[in-house]
Design a protein around this motif. Structure first.
Motif, PDB file in Angstrom:
ATOM      1  N   TRP A 172      58.008  97.016  49.770  1.00 44.20           N
ATOM      2  CA  TRP A 172      59.022  96.930  50.817  1.00 44.20           C
ATOM      3  C   TRP A 172      58.396  96.882  52.204  1.00 44.20           C
ATOM      4  O   TRP A 172      58.910  96.211  53.110  1.00 44.20           O
ATOM      5  N   ALA A 173      57.275  97.580  52.384  1.00 44.91           N
ATOM      6  CA  ALA A 173      56.577  97.502  53.667  1.00 44.91           C
ATOM      7  C   ALA A 173      56.061  96.088  53.898  1.00 44.91           C
ATOM      8  O   ALA A 173      56.170  95.536  55.009  1.00 44.91           O
ATOM      9  N   GLY A 174      55.504  95.475  52.857  1.00 45.27           N
ATOM     10  CA  GLY A 174      55.019  94.108  52.975  1.00 45.27           C
ATOM     11  C   GLY A 174      56.145  93.122  53.229  1.00 45.27           C
ATOM     12  O   GLY A 174      56.014  92.215  54.057  1.00 45.27           O
ATOM     13  N   ALA A 175      57.261  93.283  52.529  1.00 44.51           N
ATOM     14  CA  ALA A 175      58.405  92.386  52.721  1.00 44.51           C
ATOM     15  C   ALA A 175      58.936  92.496  54.139  1.00 44.51           C
ATOM     16  O   ALA A 175      59.249  91.483  54.794  1.00 44.51           O
ATOM     17  N   ALA A 176      59.062  93.733  54.646  1.00 44.87           N
ATOM     18  CA  ALA A 176      59.569  93.942  56.006  1.00 44.87           C
ATOM     19  C   ALA A 176      58.631  93.311  57.035  1.00 44.87           C
ATOM     20  O   ALA A 176      59.072  92.686  58.010  1.00 44.87           O
ATOM     21  N   TYR A 177      57.329  93.459  56.819  1.00 43.48           N
ATOM     22  CA  TYR A 177      56.357  92.887  57.753  1.00 43.48           C
ATOM     23  C   TYR A 177      56.428  91.363  57.769  1.00 43.48           C
ATOM     24  O   TYR A 177      56.409  90.733  58.833  1.00 43.48           O
ATOM     25  N   LEU A 178      56.537  90.745  56.606  1.00 47.48           N
ATOM     26  CA  LEU A 178      56.599  89.287  56.539  1.00 47.48           C
ATOM     27  C   LEU A 178      57.869  88.759  57.186  1.00 47.48           C
ATOM     28  O   LEU A 178      57.852  87.766  57.926  1.00 47.48           O
ATOM     29  N   VAL A 179      59.011  89.410  56.915  1.00 51.10           N
ATOM     30  CA  VAL A 179      60.269  88.968  57.523  1.00 51.10           C
ATOM     31  C   VAL A 179      60.198  89.121  59.044  1.00 51.10           C
ATOM     32  O   VAL A 179      60.608  88.236  59.796  1.00 51.10           O
ATOM     33  N   TRP A 180      59.655  90.247  59.505  1.00 50.57           N
ATOM     34  CA  TRP A 180      59.519  90.475  60.947  1.00 50.57           C
ATOM     35  C   TRP A 180      58.635  89.406  61.581  1.00 50.57           C
ATOM     36  O   TRP A 180      58.948  88.863  62.648  1.00 50.57           O
ATOM     37  N   MET A 181      57.516  89.068  60.931  1.00 49.29           N
ATOM     38  CA  MET A 181      56.608  88.067  61.470  1.00 49.29           C
ATOM     39  C   MET A 181      57.262  86.683  61.468  1.00 49.29           C
ATOM     40  O   MET A 181      57.157  85.922  62.443  1.00 49.29           O
ATOM     41  N   GLY A 182      57.964  86.340  60.381  1.00 45.34           N
ATOM     42  CA  GLY A 182      58.619  85.034  60.311  1.00 45.34           C
ATOM     43  C   GLY A 182      59.731  84.884  61.323  1.00 45.34           C
ATOM     44  O   GLY A 182      59.864  83.842  61.976  1.00 45.34           O
ATOM     45  N   VAL A 183      60.536  85.920  61.493  1.00 42.25           N
ATOM     46  CA  VAL A 183      61.611  85.881  62.494  1.00 42.25           C
ATOM     47  C   VAL A 183      61.012  85.750  63.888  1.00 42.25           C
ATOM     48  O   VAL A 183      61.551  85.050  64.744  1.00 42.25           O
ATOM     49  N   GLY A 184      59.871  86.422  64.124  1.00 40.87           N
ATOM     50  CA  GLY A 184      59.209  86.298  65.418  1.00 40.87           C
ATOM     51  C   GLY A 184      58.797  84.861  65.710  1.00 40.87           C
ATOM     52  O   GLY A 184      58.915  84.381  66.837  1.00 40.87           O
ATOM     53  N   MET A 185      58.322  84.143  64.686  1.00 43.05           N
ATOM     54  CA  MET A 185      57.958  82.736  64.865  1.00 43.05           C
ATOM     55  C   MET A 185      59.187  81.893  65.187  1.00 43.05           C
ATOM     56  O   MET A 185      59.155  81.012  66.050  1.00 43.05           O
ATOM     57  N   LEU A 186      60.296  82.162  64.488  1.00 41.76           N
ATOM     58  CA  LEU A 186      61.520  81.409  64.739  1.00 41.76           C
ATOM     59  C   LEU A 186      62.064  81.696  66.130  1.00 41.76           C
ATOM     60  O   LEU A 186      62.521  80.790  66.840  1.00 41.76           O
ATOM     61  N   ARG A 187      62.015  82.933  66.570  1.00 43.35           N
ATOM     62  CA  ARG A 187      62.523  83.309  67.893  1.00 43.35           C
ATOM     63  C   ARG A 187      61.641  82.753  69.003  1.00 43.35           C
ATOM     64  O   ARG A 187      62.141  82.412  70.073  1.00 43.35           O
ATOM     65  N   SER A 188      60.344  82.620  68.733  1.00 43.17           N
ATOM     66  CA  SER A 188      59.456  82.101  69.768  1.00 43.17           C
ATOM     67  C   SER A 188      59.765  80.645  70.073  1.00 43.17           C
ATOM     68  O   SER A 188      59.549  80.167  71.180  1.00 43.17           O
ATOM     69  N   ARG A 189      60.304  79.939  69.103  1.00 42.15           N
ATOM     70  CA  ARG A 189      60.694  78.542  69.346  1.00 42.15           C
ATOM     71  C   ARG A 189      62.114  78.453  69.902  1.00 42.15           C
ATOM     72  O   ARG A 189      62.448  77.528  70.612  1.00 42.15           O
ATOM     73  N   ALA A 190      62.958  79.416  69.539  1.00 38.37           N
ATOM     74  CA  ALA A 190      64.318  79.406  70.084  1.00 38.37           C
ATOM     75  C   ALA A 190      64.317  79.792  71.551  1.00 38.37           C
ATOM     76  O   ALA A 190      65.152  79.351  72.332  1.00 38.37           O
TER      77      ALA A 190
END
Length: 217
Positions: free
Chosen positions: A78-96
């Motif tokens: 769950w720690a790994g899943a949370a980290y990956l989702v957080w990192m992926g959302v950060g990439m999406l937000r950086s383009r938005a």
């Protein structure tokens, strides 16, 4: 099994694993393609540091606890899943919400090296290391596979680390190819539209890996 035979056999198995596209490939390509060459190599070194740690811990028998403890595995998963989702959302937000330096980066010649904190070797190393260590499936893979290639009578820890180094070397060689490929396309990928597409694709892929890790058994 002789140690030489074990090394070659293990090299074949992890070689196929290394060539299989996955999260590591996506992170290296994305970071390098955006012109952050130092950070890309930081990601590579972080991933390989994580691989070496998993191999050393497995050789020492520590990661066997991961497969024996359901609670320990679930916490790491769950720690790994949370980290990956957080990192992926950060990439999406950086383009938005593009940052001001995006425009300057688009006007920078393709052969001009990028600098700054976001492009640091240390930042990339931390990202690569966390991505690798927070993936319990890497640990489970080593627990299940590595001991099978350690020859009977060989020093367990030393042989396990030697086999892991084979994996690390193959990972570094393949990463060199990926970084070189991304650098060749950097001129096109530094365009704002291409950068947005790259971050969207990579961000969605990273979130997908995180969700898959969360829902997998």
């Amino acid at each position: 099994m002789e140690m030489t035979t074990a090394l070659w056999s293990f090299a074949l198995v992890v070689g196929l694993l290394t060539l299989t596209p996955g999260l590591d490939t996506a992170l290296i390509l994305r970071t390098s393609a955006l012109g952050h060459r130092r950070q890309a190599w930081g990601v590579v070194l972080g991933i390989q540091t994580g691989t070496l740690l998993w191999g050393a811990l497995t050789s020492a028998g520590v990661t066997a606890l991961l497969t024996a403890s359901q609670l320990g595995y679930e916490i790491l998963r769950w720690a790994g899943a949370a980290y990956l989702v957080w990192m992926g959302v950060g990439m999406l937000r950086s383009r938005a919400h593009p940052e001001p330096e995006d425009a300057a980066a688009a006007d920078t010649p393709a052969n001009t090296p990028a600098h700054g904190p976001a492009d640091g070797l240390a930042a990339g190393w931390r990202r690569g290391l966390l991505t690798n260590l927070l993936n319990p499936k890497v640990g489970v893979f080593y627990v299940a596979v590595l001991p099978q290639f350690i020859p009977a009578g060989a020093p367990h820890f030393a042989a396990g680390v030697a086999l892991t180094c084979v994996h690390v070397v193959e990972g570094l060689l393949w990463s060199t190819v990926l970084v070189g490929f991304a650098q060749a396309l950097r001129g096109w990928l530094r365009r704002p539209s291409a950068r947005r597409a790259m971050d969207r694709v990579t961000g969605l892929a990273v979130v997908g890996f995180g969700v898959k890790l969360a829902v997998s058994d």
